[in-house]
Write a protein that holds these residues in place. Sequence first.
Motif, PDB file in Angstrom:
ATOM      1  N   TYR A 248       1.305   6.688  29.700  1.00 53.31           N
ATOM      2  CA  TYR A 248       1.356   5.793  30.880  1.00 53.31           C
ATOM      3  C   TYR A 248       1.208   6.638  32.127  1.00 53.31           C
ATOM      4  O   TYR A 248       1.299   7.793  32.353  1.00 53.31           O
ATOM      5  CB  TYR A 248       2.529   5.193  30.679  1.00 53.31           C
ATOM      6  CG  TYR A 248       2.544   3.883  29.677  1.00 53.31           C
ATOM      7  CD1 TYR A 248       2.481   2.689  29.941  1.00 53.31           C
ATOM      8  CD2 TYR A 248       3.105   4.393  28.389  1.00 53.31           C
ATOM      9  CE1 TYR A 248       2.706   1.465  28.987  1.00 53.31           C
ATOM     10  CE2 TYR A 248       2.888   3.562  27.325  1.00 53.31           C
ATOM     11  CZ  TYR A 248       2.935   2.110  27.655  1.00 53.31           C
ATOM     12  OH  TYR A 248       2.999   1.245  26.589  1.00 53.31           O
TER      13      TYR A 248
ATOM     14  N   TYR B 251       6.066   1.154  38.536  1.00 56.74           N
ATOM     15  CA  TYR B 251       5.296   0.183  37.561  1.00 56.74           C
ATOM     16  C   TYR B 251       4.326   1.014  36.958  1.00 56.74           C
ATOM     17  O   TYR B 251       3.377   1.541  37.540  1.00 56.74           O
ATOM     18  CB  TYR B 251       4.730  -1.074  38.420  1.00 56.74           C
ATOM     19  CG  TYR B 251       5.804  -1.776  38.992  1.00 56.74           C
ATOM     20  CD1 TYR B 251       6.244  -2.744  38.587  1.00 56.74           C
ATOM     21  CD2 TYR B 251       6.077  -1.581  40.355  1.00 56.74           C
ATOM     22  CE1 TYR B 251       7.519  -3.635  38.992  1.00 56.74           C
ATOM     23  CE2 TYR B 251       6.982  -2.330  41.073  1.00 56.74           C
ATOM     24  CZ  TYR B 251       7.837  -3.334  40.555  1.00 56.74           C
ATOM     25  OH  TYR B 251       8.763  -4.003  41.013  1.00 56.74           O
TER      26      TYR B 251
ATOM     27  N   ARG C 138       1.419   1.370  33.505  1.00 56.93           N
ATOM     28  CA  ARG C 138       0.436   0.951  32.564  1.00 56.93           C
ATOM     29  C   ARG C 138      -0.086   1.822  31.694  1.00 56.93           C
ATOM     30  O   ARG C 138       0.001   3.172  31.940  1.00 56.93           O
ATOM     31  CB  ARG C 138      -0.550   0.120  33.221  1.00 56.93           C
ATOM     32  CG  ARG C 138      -0.203  -1.132  33.999  1.00 56.93           C
ATOM     33  CD  ARG C 138      -1.346  -1.953  34.623  1.00 56.93           C
ATOM     34  NE  ARG C 138      -1.932  -2.774  33.602  1.00 56.93           N
ATOM     35  CZ  ARG C 138      -3.238  -3.366  33.733  1.00 56.93           C
ATOM     36  NH1 ARG C 138      -3.849  -3.441  35.077  1.00 56.93           N
ATOM     37  NH2 ARG C 138      -3.858  -4.228  32.683  1.00 56.93           N
ATOM     38  N   GLN C 139      -0.624   1.484  30.608  1.00 59.76           N
ATOM     39  CA  GLN C 139      -0.680   2.292  29.503  1.00 59.76           C
ATOM     40  C   GLN C 139      -2.284   2.752  29.746  1.00 59.76           C
ATOM     41  O   GLN C 139      -3.295   2.011  30.262  1.00 59.76           O
ATOM     42  CB  GLN C 139      -0.832   1.674  28.179  1.00 59.76           C
ATOM     43  CG  GLN C 139      -0.968   2.762  26.795  1.00 59.76           C
ATOM     44  CD  GLN C 139      -1.012   2.198  25.433  1.00 59.76           C
ATOM     45  OE1 GLN C 139      -0.722   0.913  25.433  1.00 59.76           O
ATOM     46  NE2 GLN C 139      -0.891   2.989  24.426  1.00 59.76           N
TER      47      GLN C 139
ATOM     48  N   TYR D 293       2.526  -4.798  33.147  1.00 63.24           N
ATOM     49  CA  TYR D 293       3.445  -3.655  33.837  1.00 63.24           C
ATOM     50  C   TYR D 293       4.479  -3.120  33.237  1.00 63.24           C
ATOM     51  O   TYR D 293       5.398  -4.363  33.055  1.00 63.24           O
ATOM     52  CB  TYR D 293       3.624  -4.250  35.368  1.00 63.24           C
ATOM     53  CG  TYR D 293       2.001  -4.378  36.215  1.00 63.24           C
ATOM     54  CD1 TYR D 293       1.615  -3.671  36.929  1.00 63.24           C
ATOM     55  CD2 TYR D 293       1.233  -5.415  35.876  1.00 63.24           C
ATOM     56  CE1 TYR D 293       0.443  -3.558  37.732  1.00 63.24           C
ATOM     57  CE2 TYR D 293       0.194  -5.665  36.565  1.00 63.24           C
ATOM     58  CZ  TYR D 293      -0.213  -4.520  37.329  1.00 63.24           C
ATOM     59  OH  TYR D 293      -1.454  -5.005  38.211  1.00 63.24           O
ATOM     60  N   GLN D 294       4.791  -2.062  33.221  1.00 63.79           N
ATOM     61  CA  GLN D 294       6.172  -1.567  32.487  1.00 63.79           C
ATOM     62  C   GLN D 294       7.207  -1.233  33.667  1.00 63.79           C
ATOM     63  O   GLN D 294       6.608   0.093  34.168  1.00 63.79           O
ATOM     64  CB  GLN D 294       5.946  -0.590  31.301  1.00 63.79           C
ATOM     65  CG  GLN D 294       5.102  -0.965  30.241  1.00 63.79           C
ATOM     66  CD  GLN D 294       5.857  -2.079  29.450  1.00 63.79           C
ATOM     67  OE1 GLN D 294       6.839  -2.156  29.437  1.00 63.79           O
ATOM     68  NE2 GLN D 294       5.029  -2.964  28.706  1.00 63.79           N
TER      69      GLN D 294
END
Length: 304
Positions: free
Chosen positions: A215, A236, A238-239, A253-254
């Motif tokens: 990520y 935030y 993302r992969q 979004y992680q």
Amino acid sequence: MNIRRMLLVIATVAVSSLSACGTDGSETAADGATSVVDPATGEPVATNYPTDAKFVDVSMETASSPLVSRICPVDDPFCVPRECFPWDPDCICDPVNDFGCEPCDPTNELAWCYEPPPPPPCTAADGLISQYRVQRTGREASEQAEVTIFGGSRCNRFVVTGIGGAIVSDSNYETLHIEYRQLYADGTMGPRTIHRTGSNPNRIPEAWVQAPDGYAIVGVAAGQQSSHDLKTLIGYSRQVVVTSAGVRMSGPYQPIHGGVNPYGTLDSLAVNQTPNDNEVFVGLGLRSAVQQTKTLVAFIGTLP
């Protein structure tokens, strides 16, 4: 309700209220916190900060090198000097305020106004990310950042995978740490390296967030909750995946929460994200004023 039961209720509320404070009323970390308050200094310290990190120290001048001062043209008395990129044609000299500006031969390597030939265009062999844009947010978005890191070379930008910062008592950012990784065409990333800058670059950040393997960071948010500390930091991520179009940021979004109050309120507009799947953070600048993070400068790289 009898007196005994009333006293029990009051005592229960009092204990619950004090659970967020120390026995002397001092603040302690909230549930899920990744930082604690150092009792010796009263400042937050990130407990999740890497202990085996490889560091690159970046000077204050180098950290902000993508921007240089623009000098106003001689025929514009109302011009306000601003910052611009060195290759911006509007970055010109002022014959009135700069002694010796004219005449000057820009092709003479010994002259102060010497302009070297433009660099060759970047190619895929130079690196995966060569293009980027600058996105400013915050209550005072146009102000100059107090700390800035913009990692990589002209033709090869690294992706951001970790962010940390610290604020000094006069509400200025004195520390910025950014973890970078090299991104390759097959979607893999190189080792983690932390770049440090600021007036106190060796300080452990008050808050730290780090993306998991695979990520990268595509957004950041900050909250001070009317204090001189960075109490809430959100990254935030993302992969990173490989698609038919090339390397892209994919999936939801992680959010990665950090700080002594990881789920606390954010400062007004102090959120900077990119919605595009072909973009990823390659640098960041921060500024605090009057106990709020008021300027967020994101350098956003474009994936080919």
